[in-house]
Design an enzyme around this catalytic site. Structure first.
Site, PDB file in Angstrom:
ATOM      1  CG  LEU A 195     -14.365  11.689   0.154  1.00 30.99           C
ATOM      2  CD1 LEU A 195     -13.849  10.972   1.399  1.00 30.99           C
ATOM      3  CD2 LEU A 195     -15.092  12.976   0.557  1.00 30.99           C
TER       4      LEU A 195
ATOM      5  CG  ASN B  25      -2.117  -1.008   0.923  1.00 32.67           C
ATOM      6  OD1 ASN B  25      -2.262  -1.521  -0.190  1.00 32.67           O
ATOM      7  ND2 ASN B  25      -2.890  -1.293   1.957  1.00 32.67           N
TER       8      ASN B  25
ATOM      9  NE  ARG C 149     -11.936  -0.151  -1.533  1.00 35.80           N
ATOM     10  CZ  ARG C 149     -10.762  -0.754  -1.610  1.00 35.80           C
ATOM     11  NH1 ARG C 149     -10.698  -1.997  -2.011  1.00 35.80           N
ATOM     12  NH2 ARG C 149      -9.659  -0.132  -1.304  1.00 35.80           N
ATOM     13  N   PRO C 150     -16.597   4.279  -3.147  1.00 33.11           N
ATOM     14  CG  PRO C 150     -17.872   5.915  -2.083  1.00 33.11           C
ATOM     15  CD  PRO C 150     -17.403   4.489  -1.940  1.00 33.11           C
ATOM     16  CB  ILE C 151     -13.096   7.638  -6.295  1.00 36.93           C
ATOM     17  CG1 ILE C 151     -13.820   7.720  -7.638  1.00 36.93           C
ATOM     18  CG2 ILE C 151     -12.449   6.295  -6.120  1.00 36.93           C
ATOM     19  CD1 ILE C 151     -12.833   7.835  -8.792  1.00 36.93           C
TER      20      ILE C 151
END
Ligand SMILES: CC(=O)N[C@H]1[C@@H](OP(=O)(O)OP(=O)(O)OC[C@H]2O[C@@H](n3ccc(=O)[nH]c3=O)[C@H](O)[C@@H]2O)O[C@H](CO)[C@@H](O)[C@@H]1O
Ligand SMILES: C=C(OP(=O)(O)O)C(=O)O
Length: 434
Positions: free
Chosen positions: A126, A23, A122-124
């Site tokens: 932001l 990560n 898991r939206p993006i």
């Protein structure tokens, strides 16, 4: 179909070395696109399928990417293409992390909209709000997000949630923007600090990484740099749990105690002995594990990426434990598989109630995500008889030579290519009872 077959009952002992962090390396490789001059040399790279995938994404964007053992050399000095197609984003959501760099370098980015995945939606949003605050026009069309801007401008951005990916993407956009950017309520994970260090060595001006506010002054140009990736705290934590569940004694070499304080605290609460040594963390498992409650939180809270491994451990602990997952809304798919291994687990909304101890029993189980894969293998180390874990593509996203490392610690484990290599269930049962 490949499987991992574990025969439980061995205490782990010896030393295991952790790789560079998956990560941390993915955003660092995405950030190497910011260097319009010079090559980046990235060291201690774990050669995982995710790392090859992001390497492919960069090649597609017209950067050259060379793998030499555990080092990657990236040359992004040519003009870049601006599109990351669905094939890459589907394989690995972290592909969206090229957006910030592309907007900063080319003023345009087109990235396939990532789908949902096994741990939640898991939206993006932001990430996109951050780009918009910096002057980008963002539209979603035909399954692609397209962002365009003449020149990004620094902005004050407050994140509704300290998203790791949004913080990283906005950092990468801001380093070449005009003026100052302040990211408030940003993520504080060690991987954010690693990215900031890399960006600074490329010529950026980033301050405050690791705290709740990051300040960035935009610079004109960035250059290739030499960077060594931090050790993988989740791989380290995974081996710590493996040592604990088997009542073993293992030195996890390279593990950084400051990155793992919440995991260490929980293991100690469960009666596990933790000794910080000069080159890593020694873990000594107790005869009897004690129940504990866990709530996953953004760093420095308990990491969601350790939740499934801890579930395996809590199943074996005496008493009732409650896990509450606050980061991803659907990260309990592995609970069903643990039930197949004779554990007493109930899901109630965002919490899981575990009544232990259960004597785990070997079973055929399927990994639902990469941490679930590791957790099921860990459960297999303690279970009676044979556990067979399938869907290893998930494991390979995040763990290098996992079965070989466990083998070197004394586990009875192998990875086989097809069914004909596996002992039959009947044989396993006979051997278990003998
Ligand atoms: C490659 C990588 O580093 N992956 C890690 C990263 O994922 P990732 O960066 O995707 O995780 P985030 O921190 O962004 O997500 C945390 C939460 O915020 C939500 N969210 C996020 C962005 C957004 O625009 N809108 C929104 O609502 C997500 O749905 C989730 O519920 O951090 C997670 C949380 O520690 C880890 O589990 C992942 O292993
Ligand atoms: C969820 C994880 O990764 P990703 O965000 O890449 O899916 C993880 O590393 O546990």
């Amino acid at each position: 179909m490949e499987k991992i077959i574990v025969r439980g009952g061995k205490r782990l002992s010896g030393t295991v070395k952790v790789e560079g962090a998956k990560n941390a390396v993915l955003p660092v490789i995405a950030a190497s696109l910011l260097a319009s001059e010079g090559k980046s040399i990235i060291r201690d790279v774990p050669t995982l399928s995710d790392v090859y995938t992001i390497g492919e994404v960069l090649r597609h964007l017209n950067a050259s990417v060379e793998f030499v053992d555990k080092t990657i050399i990236v040359d992004a000095s040519e003009d870049l293409n601006i599109e990351a197609p669905f094939d890459y984003v589907r394989k690995m959501r972290a592909s969206v992390l090229v957006m910030g760099s592309l907007l900063a370098r080319q003023g345009r980015a087109r990235v396939a909209l990532p789908g949902g995945c096994a741990i939640g939606s898991r939206p993006i949003d932001l990430h996109l709000k951050g780009f918009e605050a910096m002057g980008a026009k963002v539209k979603v069309e035909n399954g692609f997000i397209e962002a365009t801007v003449d020149k990004l401008r620094g902005a004050k951005i407050y994140l509704d949630f300290p998203s790791v990916g949004a913080t990283q993407n906005i950092m990468m956009a801001a380093v070449l923007a005009e003026g100052s950017t302040i990211i408030e309520n940003c993520a504080k994970e060690p991987e954010i600090v690693d990215l900031a260090n890399y960006l600074n060595s490329m010529g950026a001006f980033v301050r405050g990484a690791g705290t709740g506010t990051i300040r960035i002054e935009g610079v004109e140009k960035m250059y290739g740099a030499d960077h060594t990736i931090i050790p993988d705290r989740i791989e380290a934590g995974t081996f710590m749990v493996a040592a604990a569940i088997t009542g073993g004694n293992v030195l996890v070499q390279g593990a950084v105690p400051e990155h793992l304080s919440s995991v260490i605290a929980k293991l100690e609460e469960m009666n596990v002995t933790i000794i910080e040594e000069s080159n890593g963390i020694r873990v000594i498992g107790p005869d009897k594990l004690k129940a504990a409650d866990i709530k996953t939180m953004p760093h420095p809270g308990f990491p969601t990426d350790m939740q499934s491994q801890m579930m395996a451990l809590l199943v074996c602990a005496e008493g009732t434990s409650i896990i509450t997952e606050t980061v991803f809304e659907n990260r309990y798919m592995h609970a069903e598989e643990f039930r197949r291994m004779n554990s007493d687990i109930k899901i109630e909304g965002r919490s899981v109630i575990i009544n232990g101890p259960s004597q785990l029993q070997g079973a055929e189980v399927a990994a639902t995500d990469l941490r679930a894969a590791a957790a099921l293998i860990i459960a297999g180390l303690k279970a009676d008889g044979y556990t067979r874990v399938t869907e290893l593509k998930h494991l390979d996203r995040g763990y290098l030579d996992f079965h070989l490392k466990l083998q070197s610690l004394g586990a009875d484990i192998e990875r086989v290519k097809d069914l004909s290599d596996t002992p039959s269930v009947e044989t396993a049962a006979v051997e278990t009872n003998s």
